[in-house]
Design an enzyme around this catalytic site. Structure first.
Site, PDB file in Angstrom:
ATOM      1  N   HIS A  98       0.829  -1.203   0.000  1.00 48.63           N
ATOM      2  CA  HIS A  98       0.000   0.000   0.000  1.00 48.63           C
ATOM      3  C   HIS A  98       0.866   1.257   0.000  1.00 48.63           C
ATOM      4  O   HIS A  98       2.063   1.220   0.294  1.00 48.63           O
ATOM      5  CB  HIS A  98      -0.926   0.011   1.216  1.00 48.63           C
ATOM      6  CG  HIS A  98      -0.187  -0.021   2.524  1.00 48.63           C
ATOM      7  ND1 HIS A  98       0.457   1.070   3.054  1.00 48.63           N
ATOM      8  CD2 HIS A  98       0.026  -1.034   3.402  1.00 48.63           C
ATOM      9  CE1 HIS A  98       1.021   0.757   4.194  1.00 48.63           C
ATOM     10  NE2 HIS A  98       0.779  -0.519   4.438  1.00 48.63           N
ATOM     11  N   ASP A 369       3.749  -4.499   4.068  1.00 51.22           N
ATOM     12  CA  ASP A 369       5.169  -4.841   4.124  1.00 51.22           C
ATOM     13  C   ASP A 369       5.374  -6.230   4.725  1.00 51.22           C
ATOM     14  O   ASP A 369       6.266  -6.978   4.310  1.00 51.22           O
ATOM     15  CB  ASP A 369       5.958  -3.786   4.916  1.00 51.22           C
ATOM     16  CG  ASP A 369       5.355  -3.497   6.294  1.00 51.22           C
ATOM     17  OD1 ASP A 369       4.330  -4.115   6.648  1.00 51.22           O
ATOM     18  OD2 ASP A 369       5.924  -2.655   7.016  1.00 51.22           O
TER      19      ASP A 369
END
Length: 482
Positions: A98, A369
């Site tokens: 994102h 992540d």
């Protein structure tokens, strides 16, 4: 007699110096005469660049952090969509992290960073598609426009260059999945707005993954959790053994007037990264304007931040050597990799009849992540670095030049449909295919310049479990971890 001895000594010393000089020049330890060498080359116009023997630059945590921020005004480049002549692109599978977000953790006794997350095409930097994206989505102004760049870049690579999707694309040709977080959904929609030939969100089917590992129905894996627990214990030991980091935390805690253990538990690097990437001053104690200010400066500094980032880079190196994270990563990433391999295999098997069919030709996973990092590690790309905001990992499926008709029919009859199927793996636009664990040993200068798809399929279904002494995902997940 004495004069003769001195003369002989001079000759010996001179001979030794001559031999030494010749040896050093032969080993390129000192430069030779470039003018004389140029005369010897005669009329050759070939330019030979000198080989510079220099040490690699010392790690710079601040420079690395600038790369992590992934500033939206940077021009996007990449090698997506490139292949040798006569190769046909069959499908593309993309995972993105994102875009920019507000800190997940707050630093005790400091104010929240003054960051406006509302999208506006009036602010700089901007993007040509931003105004139409805001209008089309009607999201009340919230979104992640940094993925408009990613989508637009891959549109040029895959839509305009290879016509992967047409303007009348079918929903069945797309596979879109995100987690339940608004930032991944918004990033995915922004990416697709920049990517699709004609964007229409009402035609999209977005599948929600409840786990950040995108493991679907295969999330039950006790061994994976134990490897992660062991890795976290290693990280804790590494941090507490770092005396510079410990002194820095003590200084930061004193500056803000909080207990060291409370500051450490607040994971201050998350908020500090937000300040750094947005060009904001580092946070100060909310009580610094009062007479009870714990310290005269009462503000965190770039030096504090640099020490934490340095320790993170050191930990990345130690993590590779320890190998615990790689074991965790293999089990964490396998469900996504296996789903990707299955989609590729189905497309490759039916590639001869692709026209007129509606196979999935583009898959997008909008993730975090903690999704992408283990995926990189499982692929053997641990040197690629921690995923930055709006990072992208791309798998491309290619069909090589067609064999003669009689050979192709014979191959299909014998089940050798993999013969002309190939894969590329790109991370943030860089082709890392031959750095992956499954294609590192492939001779890229052979008659076949791309990595065979069979290497990837064998890796996902068997070879990747070698590191945990297993032959399957289920066996690896339920075996005893010491």
């Amino acid at each position: 007699m004495l004069a003769r001895s001195r003369f002989m000594l001079v000759l010996v010393v001179g001979a030794l110096l001559a031999v030494l000089s010749f040896s050093l020049q032969y080993l390129h330890l000192i430069p030779t005469n470039p003018v004389a060498e140029q005369k010897l080359l005669g009329k050759s116009r070939k330019r030979v660049n000198p080989v510079l023997h220099t040490d690699p630059p010392a790690p710079d945590p601040i420079r690395d952090t600038h790369r992590y921020c992934n500033y939206p005004n940077l021009t996007e480049h990449g090698w997506e969509g490139h292949s040798p002549a006569d190769y046909r692109l069959l499908s593309v599978h993309v995972m993105i992290r994102h875009g920019d977000r507000f800190p997940l953790y707050s630093i005790p006794k400091t104010k929240k960073p003054a960051i406006d997350c509302v999208l506006s095409d009036k602010r700089k930097p901007s993007h040509p598609l931003l105004a139409s994206f805001i209008s089309h989505m009607a999201l009340g102004g919230r979104g992640h426009w940094d993925h408009l760049k990613n989508g637009d870049h891959l549109r040029q690579a895959y839509i305009k260059r290879h016509s992967l999707l047409t303007a009348d694309w079918s929903p069945r040709q797309l596979w879109v999945e995100t987690t339940g977080k608004s930032r991944t959904l918004q990033s995915g929609l922004a990416f697709l707005f920049g990517f699709l030939p004609r964007f229409d969100w009402s035609r999209l089917t977005v599948r929600q993954q409840w786990s950040t590992l995108f493991c679907g129905s295969l999330c039950d894996c006790p061994a994976r959790n134990r490897y992660l627990d062991q890795e976290q214990r290693r990280q804790y030991r590494q941090r507490t053994a770092d005396t510079e980091l410990e002194r820095t935390y003590i200084t930061m805690a004193k500056t803000l007037g909080v207990a060291t253990k409370i500051l450490r538990a607040a994971n201050p690097v998350d908020a500090l990264l937000c300040h750094f990437c947005h060009g904001l001053a580092f946070p100060c104690s909310s009580s610094r304007t009062t007479s009870k200010a714990p310290d005269e400066g009462a503000c965190l500094t770039l030096q504090h931040f640099a020490v934490i980032r340095r320790q993170q880079k050191d930990d990345e190196l130690e993590r590779r050597e320890a190998g615990l994270y790689r074991r965790y990563a293999v089990l964490a990433a396998h469900p996504y990799l296996n789903r990707t391999a299955t989609q590729m295999e189905r497309i490759a098997r039916g590639s001869q009849a692709r026209k007129g069919t509606e196979e999935v030709v583009f898959a997008l996973a909008s993730a975090h992540d903690v999704t992408m990092a283990p995926l990189l590690s499982a692929l053997g790309l641990e040197g690629a670095g921690f995923p930055k905001f709006a990072a992208r990992l791309v798998f491309e499926l290619w069909n090589g030049p067609e064999a003669k008709d009689n050979e192709r029919k014979s191959d299909r009859k014998r089940g050798r449909w993999l013969k002309n199927m190939f894969i590329r793996v790109l991370y943030n636009g860089e082709d890392l295919t031959f750095d992956t664990a499954f294609c590192r040993d492939h001779n890229r200068h052979s008659a076949q310049p791309l990595c065979p798809l069979g290497n990837f399929l064998s890796f996902v279904r068997n070879d990747m479990f070698n590191i945990v002494n297993a032959t399957s995902y289920q066996q690896a997940c339920h075996q005893t971890v010491l």
